[in-house]
Design an enzyme around this catalytic site. Structure first.
Site, PDB file in Angstrom:
ATOM      1  N   HIS A 134      37.610   3.117  56.334  1.00 38.79           N
ATOM      2  CA  HIS A 134      38.155   1.868  55.787  1.00 38.79           C
ATOM      3  C   HIS A 134      37.013   0.855  55.734  1.00 38.79           C
ATOM      4  CE1 HIS A 134      40.509  -1.899  55.966  1.00 38.79           C
ATOM      5  NE2 HIS A 134      41.555  -1.197  55.571  1.00 38.79           N
ATOM      6  N   ASP A 211      37.674   4.162  65.081  1.00 39.63           N
ATOM      7  CA  ASP A 211      38.636   3.253  64.466  1.00 39.63           C
ATOM      8  C   ASP A 211      40.005   3.939  64.563  1.00 39.63           C
ATOM      9  OD1 ASP A 211      40.313   1.824  62.854  1.00 39.63           O
ATOM     10  OD2 ASP A 211      39.115   2.022  61.023  1.00 39.63           O
ATOM     11  N   GLN A 214      44.876   3.892  62.312  1.00 36.23           N
ATOM     12  CA  GLN A 214      45.955   4.824  61.932  1.00 36.23           C
ATOM     13  C   GLN A 214      46.178   5.856  63.035  1.00 36.23           C
ATOM     14  OE1 GLN A 214      47.746   4.315  59.236  1.00 36.23           O
ATOM     15  NE2 GLN A 214      46.420   2.818  58.238  1.00 36.23           N
ATOM     16  N   LYS A 237      50.267  -2.350  62.800  1.00 35.94           N
ATOM     17  CA  LYS A 237      50.606  -1.000  62.336  1.00 35.94           C
ATOM     18  C   LYS A 237      51.353  -0.231  63.427  1.00 35.94           C
ATOM     19  CE  LYS A 237      46.333  -0.819  59.661  1.00 35.94           C
ATOM     20  NZ  LYS A 237      46.616  -1.182  58.280  1.00 35.94           N
ATOM     21  N   CYS A 375      41.226  -0.208  50.543  1.00 25.28           N
ATOM     22  CA  CYS A 375      40.000  -0.593  51.275  1.00 25.28           C
ATOM     23  C   CYS A 375      39.177   0.643  51.639  1.00 25.28           C
ATOM     24  CB  CYS A 375      40.313  -1.398  52.531  1.00 25.28           C
ATOM     25  SG  CYS A 375      41.151  -2.937  52.182  1.00 25.28           S
TER      26      CYS A 375
HETATM   27  C1  LIG Z   1      41.790   3.038  58.995  1.00 24.25           C
HETATM   28  C2  LIG Z   1      41.884   1.543  59.049  1.00 24.25           C
HETATM   29  N1  LIG Z   1      40.920   0.836  59.656  1.00 24.25           N
HETATM   30  C3  LIG Z   1      40.975  -0.502  59.747  1.00 24.25           C
HETATM   31  C4  LIG Z   1      42.004  -1.219  59.200  1.00 24.25           C
HETATM   32  C5  LIG Z   1      42.011  -2.718  59.329  1.00 24.25           C
HETATM   33  O1  LIG Z   1      43.039  -3.176  60.133  1.00 24.25           O
HETATM   34  P1  LIG Z   1      43.365  -4.740  60.240  1.00 24.25           P
HETATM   35  O2  LIG Z   1      43.494  -5.236  58.824  1.00 24.25           O
HETATM   36  O3  LIG Z   1      44.628  -4.799  60.985  1.00 24.25           O
HETATM   37  O4  LIG Z   1      42.231  -5.386  60.957  1.00 24.25           O
HETATM   38  C6  LIG Z   1      43.027  -0.537  58.534  1.00 24.25           C
HETATM   39  C7  LIG Z   1      44.127  -1.289  57.884  1.00 24.25           C
HETATM   40  O5  LIG Z   1      44.551  -1.000  56.798  1.00 24.25           O
HETATM   41  C8  LIG Z   1      42.962   0.883  58.457  1.00 24.25           C
HETATM   42  O6  LIG Z   1      43.919   1.585  57.840  1.00 24.25           O
END
Ligand SMILES: Cc1ncc(COP(=O)(O)O)c(C=O)c1O
Length: 417
Positions: A134, A211, A214, A237, A375
């Site tokens: 992401h 990260d 998910q 999430k 993203c």
């Molecule tokens: C794999 C992954 N990393 C990071 C993020 C970023 O999360 P946040 O927007 O809650 O900081 C997301 C959110 O869509 C994600 O799916």
């Protein structure tokens, strides 16, 4: 009669209708149609327990946390620190001192990249990422490329999000300073074998950030068993509020890294000439933290634990297999990522139709999916597309809702054909 087994025939894992009743928003009827909420990878809905915990907190416990000498300051601090303990338990960290509250995964990864980068990354040093990250786990490392002359090296992945451990190890050199990987891509959703990655990276003395935005929702996470150096989660999430997330960091890193942001709460002493910093986790929590949001996250994690993370995973796995069965049978529909053990996320495109148009059309049938880049532009370029639709499932979704998705897509196809 001989019929192939369909996930639809599986015995229910739990009473999904009872779970649905815990989520008030699921009773909404957009355009007069029952809501089919399939945008959970972007943000999950909140159970009543979380909503009521927030209300109770604001009505009976709220004040600023720490150093307070009055009743409410103590009540609030107790609730806030109790939430830290819920996160510790959820990740199986050794100590609450290894749990730092942030505003979300994005801030968490920025914090590690900034603090670790300041202390350990110089010109020519290498950072390993995968192509399916992401942007939140790409851009903070690009900052180090731009600002410090670091070099980003990419793990190539196949269409299912697979890469070989041998190929990964070949990227490591004496200049490698950190590996930053997703536990589960938000597009192809294949679980990444983090424990094996960490073993290889540690054999070369390289720390690993995961990260878990998910992964923590759909997989069991045990940061001690995985032996990761940093594990990042995001509350919204995980059925919790927005504006809250957490970073697990191994004690040895948190005790040695410089702070990310400066301000109140994170210092030991401040004089005209000097500043000394507090101990973790406060060292990394400058200013008034998202107090109620943390308390809400604690309630959300407890709710998930009560339903049972194994049961949620089993239910989501049936939904995923059934959705693949339904959508794969549709001519002109391309699904990205077909690993057998993938998480409940299905990204797809339809021939001759733009993802935004599909999402807009099926929205009128009450079916909420996401459309866009998710993203994850490097991964979408790998697939040769600039956008896709994405349906993603949560503990409260049903097989009937997948039928509604498939029917809405059929009608959309007829429109665009
Ligand atoms: C794999 C992954 N990393 C990071 C993020 C970023 O999360 P946040 O927007 O809650 O900081 C997301 C959110 O869509 C994600 O799916």
């Amino acid at each position: 009669m001989n019929r192939t087994f369909s996930p639809r025939d599986a015995a229910p894992v739990y009473d999904v209708e009872a779970i649905r009743r815990d989520f008030p928003i699921l009773a909404e009827r957009p355009y007069g149609k029952p809501l089919v909420y399939l945008d959970n990878a972007a943000s999950a809905q909140k159970p009543r327990r979380v909503i009521e915990r927030l209300t109770h907190f604001y009505e009976h416990e709220f004040a600023n946390v720490h150093r307070g000498l009055h009743y409410l300051a103590n009540a609030s601090t107790e609730a806030f620190e109790g939430a830290r303990e819920s996160v510790r338990r959820f990740l199986n960290a050794e100590s609450t001192e290894e749990i730092i509250f942030t505003r979300g995964a994005t801030e968490g990864i920025n914090m590690v990249a900034s603090s670790y980068g300041l202390a350990h990354i110089d010109e020519g040093d290498e950072i390993i990422l995968s192509l399916m990250e992401h942007h939140s786990n790409i851009v903070p490392w690009h900052f180090l490329r731009e600002r410090k002359g670091a070099v980003i090296k990419w793990i190539e992945v196949d269409d299912d999000g697979f890469f070989s451990l041998e190929d990964f190890e070949k990227l490591i050199t004496p200049r490698t300073k950190i590996v930053a990987l997703t536990h589960m891509s938000n597009v192809v959703a294949r679980p990444v074998p983090i424990a094996e990655i960490v073993k290889i990276a540690h054999a070369h003395d390289v720390p690993v950030l995961v990260d878990g935005s998910q992964g923590a929702v759909h997989l069991d996470v045990d940061v001690r068993a995985l032996d990761v150096d940093f594990y990042v989660i995001t509350g919204h999430k995980l059925y919790g509020p927005t504006g809250i997330g957490a970073v697990y960091g191994k004690r040895k890193w948190l005790e040695s890294l410089p702070p990310f942001a400066g301000g109140g709460e994170m210092i030991e002493t401040v004089t005209r000439e000097t500043v000394t910093y507090g101990v973790p986790p406060q060292r990394f929590e400058a200013g008034t933290p998202p107090i109620a949001q943390a308390v809400g996250l604690g309630a959300a994690l407890e709710y998930m634990e009560n339903v049972g993370r194994g049961a949620i995973r089993a239910h989501e796995s049936v939904l995923t297999r059934y959705a693949h069965e339904r959508l794969s049978a549709m001519p002109g529909l391309r699904v990205y990522g077909r690993a057998m053990d993938k998480g409940p996320i299905l990204a797809f495109n339809m021939d001759d139709a733009h993802a935004h148009d599909i999402a807009t059309v099926i929205d009128r049938a009450g079916v909420a999916v996401r459309a866009g880049t998710h993203c994850a532009q490097p991964l979408l370029s790998h697939f040769g597309v600039s956008s896709s639709c994405r349906a993603s499932f949560a503990m409260y979704n049903t097989l009937g809702e997948i039928d509604r998705l498939a029917e809405a897509l059929e009608r959309a196809r007829a429109l665009f054909a």
